[in-house]
Design an enzyme around this catalytic site. Structure first.
Site, PDB file in Angstrom:
ATOM      1  N   GLY A  94      84.009  -9.367  81.905  1.00 12.67           N
ATOM      2  CA  GLY A  94      83.104 -10.565  81.814  1.00 12.67           C
ATOM      3  C   GLY A  94      83.780 -11.823  82.298  1.00 12.67           C
ATOM      4  O   GLY A  94      84.877 -11.886  82.707  1.00 12.67           O
ATOM      5  N   GLY A  96      85.872 -14.614  81.620  1.00 12.58           N
ATOM      6  CA  GLY A  96      86.851 -15.065  80.880  1.00 12.58           C
ATOM      7  C   GLY A  96      87.344 -16.594  81.048  1.00 12.58           C
ATOM      8  O   GLY A  96      88.095 -16.948  79.989  1.00 12.58           O
ATOM      9  N   LYS A 117      84.476 -22.826  86.936  1.00 11.68           N
ATOM     10  CA  LYS A 117      85.828 -22.028  86.671  1.00 11.68           C
ATOM     11  C   LYS A 117      87.037 -22.639  86.313  1.00 11.68           C
ATOM     12  O   LYS A 117      87.530 -23.569  86.960  1.00 11.68           O
ATOM     13  CB  LYS A 117      85.888 -21.334  88.131  1.00 11.68           C
ATOM     14  CG  LYS A 117      86.608 -19.983  88.113  1.00 11.68           C
ATOM     15  CD  LYS A 117      86.532 -19.228  89.457  1.00 11.68           C
ATOM     16  CE  LYS A 117      87.593 -18.275  89.863  1.00 11.68           C
ATOM     17  NZ  LYS A 117      87.618 -17.776  90.899  1.00 11.68           N
ATOM     18  N   ASP A 256      83.999  -5.727  90.004  1.00 15.30           N
ATOM     19  CA  ASP A 256      83.595  -6.940  89.544  1.00 15.30           C
ATOM     20  C   ASP A 256      83.608  -8.196  90.477  1.00 15.30           C
ATOM     21  O   ASP A 256      83.196  -8.980  90.161  1.00 15.30           O
ATOM     22  CB  ASP A 256      84.373  -7.114  88.097  1.00 15.30           C
ATOM     23  CG  ASP A 256      85.871  -7.222  88.336  1.00 15.30           C
ATOM     24  OD1 ASP A 256      86.515  -5.999  88.775  1.00 15.30           O
ATOM     25  OD2 ASP A 256      86.562  -7.960  88.341  1.00 15.30           O
ATOM     26  N   ASN A 257      84.469  -7.758  91.518  1.00 14.77           N
ATOM     27  CA  ASN A 257      84.388  -8.870  92.630  1.00 14.77           C
ATOM     28  C   ASN A 257      83.479  -8.518  93.835  1.00 14.77           C
ATOM     29  O   ASN A 257      83.718  -9.090  94.959  1.00 14.77           O
ATOM     30  CB  ASN A 257      85.791  -9.009  93.053  1.00 14.77           C
ATOM     31  CG  ASN A 257      86.768  -9.692  92.012  1.00 14.77           C
ATOM     32  OD1 ASN A 257      86.243 -10.099  90.965  1.00 14.77           O
ATOM     33  ND2 ASN A 257      87.980  -9.350  91.843  1.00 14.77           N
TER      34      ASN A 257
HETATM   35  P1  AMP Z   1      89.696 -12.088  88.824  1.00 13.50           P
HETATM   36  O1  AMP Z   1      90.913 -11.754  88.847  1.00 13.50           O
HETATM   37  O2  AMP Z   1      89.353 -13.505  88.974  1.00 13.50           O
HETATM   38  O3  AMP Z   1      88.650 -11.186  89.238  1.00 13.50           O
HETATM   39  O4  AMP Z   1      89.457 -11.703  86.973  1.00 13.50           O
HETATM   40  C1  AMP Z   1      89.530 -10.442  86.473  1.00 13.50           C
HETATM   41  C2  AMP Z   1      89.079 -10.693  84.920  1.00 13.50           C
HETATM   42  O5  AMP Z   1      90.232 -11.260  84.419  1.00 13.50           O
HETATM   43  C3  AMP Z   1      87.748 -11.401  84.549  1.00 13.50           C
HETATM   44  O6  AMP Z   1      87.267 -10.877  83.735  1.00 13.50           O
HETATM   45  C4  AMP Z   1      88.065 -12.807  84.530  1.00 13.50           C
HETATM   46  O7  AMP Z   1      87.307 -13.506  83.679  1.00 13.50           O
HETATM   47  C5  AMP Z   1      89.545 -12.600  83.863  1.00 13.50           C
HETATM   48  N1  AMP Z   1      90.636 -13.649  83.753  1.00 13.50           N
HETATM   49  C6  AMP Z   1      91.445 -14.054  84.819  1.00 13.50           C
HETATM   50  N2  AMP Z   1      91.999 -14.970  84.419  1.00 13.50           N
HETATM   51  C7  AMP Z   1      91.741 -15.500  83.375  1.00 13.50           C
HETATM   52  C8  AMP Z   1      92.166 -16.530  82.644  1.00 13.50           C
HETATM   53  N3  AMP Z   1      93.227 -17.320  82.625  1.00 13.50           N
HETATM   54  N4  AMP Z   1      91.869 -16.641  81.313  1.00 13.50           N
HETATM   55  C9  AMP Z   1      90.762 -15.648  80.703  1.00 13.50           C
HETATM   56  N5  AMP Z   1      90.637 -14.573  81.538  1.00 13.50           N
HETATM   57  C10 AMP Z   1      90.841 -14.650  82.622  1.00 13.50           C
HETATM   58 MG    MG Z   2      86.752 -11.638  89.360  1.00 13.87          MG
END
Ligand code: AMP
Ligand code: MG
Length: 500
Positions: A94, A96, A117, A256-257
């Site tokens: 989700g 985050g 973001k 998820d990406n």
């Molecule tokens: P990503 O690496 O951006 O694809 O993120 C993978 C997951 O980690 C997603 O659910 C993001 O929302 C969560 N996420 C990444 N960085 C953070 C952060 N600094 N705080 C909260 N959730 C995060």
């Molecule tokens: Mg992501």
């Protein structure tokens, strides 16, 4: 002096996602930041969205872009999704650290998500702080806009603001918020979220929503869910073919990406290759090279298998029939990808006609490039010099490569005999080649430079300069030589980081 005054900014959000059932998202406002200040507003994109860019640059606009001011028409929420991360299924990820403010229908009639973001914690934040550092925000801003300039489908960047707060990473970093724009933030992982919960009703609602929003013609098909999947599959085949011939490495092709809309999404430890090699990996977290450059087509295929598995109950009430149909659809991917890649090769090679050997001709060039460690961008750019007259002073690396006796005797001869069967004058072909093969790219060392200046000295001049160069990556301009050349050995970047 700007004429806009606070209170003038009016944005008519319309929030179709917020009208979906409970369980698709958490309603959640962005967490205000201490001291917002503007880094940049993307004027061209603002205008496509029907927004006045000057208004976004007022105090109220910056407050909106930082998440401190939520317009009345917005319905801020964090989207629920799951995903396979490096092959391991995580049933709940989700948003985050992202919040969907709402949707805007642009002047082009296209509906787009407006997402902040780095806008604070949500129900999906787990251990994370919900924030983003200025480095990753600028990286995403630059690379996504560069992809757009290259005509590669992508989420876009409307704005970046500083928060005036520090985020704790390996060391404290200045915080920032990116305003991301997408045709939809639906991911393969959004479907996996409901499939993992056995919630077929929600899957049906989600699929209908995705069809209505992204592929309305699929609603008319005998089996809308199958027609939907075929469109997502086609979008991925085209997208990955474009990545492969831009030398782009996404770095984290988790489900998820993977965007349902076929856009490049979630720029993390991504990179454009300099010296070409299919085994290239930049991401510090990709220890086994799962997402190496050359694996990307196969990984997209794997991600599509995960999506079609979610759709099985919507394909047929008889599970065996559903599986057989899913398999036959998924099996079309390798051919579709090959066709997309061949089309992309023709574009990059400046060919106006189609021949069955074009894919091989392109592959032959890549093989030589790998053997010679040729610079990806400058080699393709150098094709214009090879076919045209009056070679420009730049793109020396390409020129050198094509003067290599091994290349001349092998590939160049093949290319030239292919060109004899392709009806374009050399001037037209050279112009065509220069219009598709960029000269200026966000090379890793250029990105590092921009990020270091922003992080260490709050200096955004290098960012502005790089953005102005990349706005037109194809037209050679005097004085920009340093943006065209590969990294010197001491500038070379060997690893990239998520920096989340
Ligand atoms: P990503 O690496 O951006 O694809 O993120 C993978 C997951 O980690 C997603 O659910 C993001 O929302 C969560 N996420 C990444 N960085 C953070 C952060 N600094 N705080 C909260 N959730 C995060
Ligand atoms: Mg992501």
């Amino acid at each position: 002096m700007k004429q806009s005054v606070a209170g003038r900014l009016k944005i008519a959000f319309d929030n179709s996602y917020a009208r979906l059932p409970e369980g698709f998202f958490e309603l959640r406002a962005p967490t205000p930041v201490e001291d917002p200040s503007l880094i940049k507003v993307n004027h061209a994109l603002a205008e496509v969205l029907g927004l006045n860019p000057d208004d976004l640059e007022t105090a109220q606009g910056v407050s909106l872009l930082a998440g401190n001011h939520v317009p009345e028409s917005a319905a801020p929420l964090a989207m629920a999704y799951a995903g396979h991360q490096f092959g391991n299924f995580v049933p709940q990820l989700g948003d985050g650290r992202a919040i969907l403010l709402g949707e805007i229908v642009g002047t082009d009639g296209i509906r787009r998500d407006i997402q902040l973001k780095g806008s604070g914690r949500t129900a999906f934040s787990r251990m994370g702080d919900g924030r983003a550092g200025v480095g990753p925000v600028l990286r995403e801003y630059i690379v996504s806009e560069a992809m757009h300039a290259l005509a590669i489908p992508t989420t876009r960047s409307l704005a970046a603001v500083r928060t005036g707060e520090a985020v704790m990473r390996e060391r404290p970093m200045p915080g920032a918020v990116l305003t991301r724009v997408s045709q939809s933030h639906l991911r393969v992982g959004t479907f996996q979220y409901f499939a993992a919960r056995g919630n077929t009703d929600a899957l049906k609602v989600l699929t209908d929503y995705a069809i209505d929003r992204l592929f309305p013609e699929a609603a008319e098909a005998d089996q809308p869910a199958a027609a939907f999947f075929e469109r997502v599959l086609g979008g991925q085949a085209t997208l990955i073919a474009k990545w492969m011939l831009a030398g782009f490495i996404h770095g984290v092709m988790n489900t998820d990406n993977t965007s349902i809309a076929g856009e490049t999404i979630d720029y993390g430890p991504c990179a454009f290759m300099e010296a070409y090699h299919p085994g290239t990996v930049f991401s510090s977290i990709d220890r086994n090279g799962r997402y190496a450059f050359g694996n990307q087509p196969a990984i997209a295929h794997w991600n599509l298998v995960q999506l079609v598995q979610c759709l099985l109950p919507l394909l047929h009430s008889d599970p065996d029939k559903a599986i057989a149909q899913a398999q036959s659809m998924v099996d079309t991917y390798p051919d579709l990808f090959e066709q997309a890649l061949a089309a992309e090769f023709r574009r990059k090679l400046g060919l106006a006609t189609k021949e069955s050997g074009d894919r091989d001709l392109g592959q032959g060039l890549l093989d030589l490039m790998a053997h010679k460690q040729a610079d990806f961008t400058l080699t393709f750019r150098g094709l214009a010099e090879l076919v045209g007259t009056g070679a420009p002073a730049q793109a020396k690396a390409g020129e050198l490569f094509f003067k290599d006796p091994e290349v001349i005797e092998g590939w160049v001869e093949r290319y030239q005999s292919r060109l004899e069967r392709d009806p374009l004058s050399s001037e037209d072909r050279a112009a065509r080649l220069r219009a598709v093969n960029p000269l200026y790219m966000p090379r890793n060392h250029l990105l590092e430079d921009v990020i270091r200046s922003a992080e260490d000295g709050a200096d955004f001049e290098p960012f502005e300069t790089l953005m102005s160069v990349l706005a037109d990556p194809f037209t050679e301009r005097a004085g920009l030589e340093r943006f065209a050349r590969p990294a010197k050995p001491e500038e070379r970047v060997l690893q990239t980081f998520c920096g989340t």
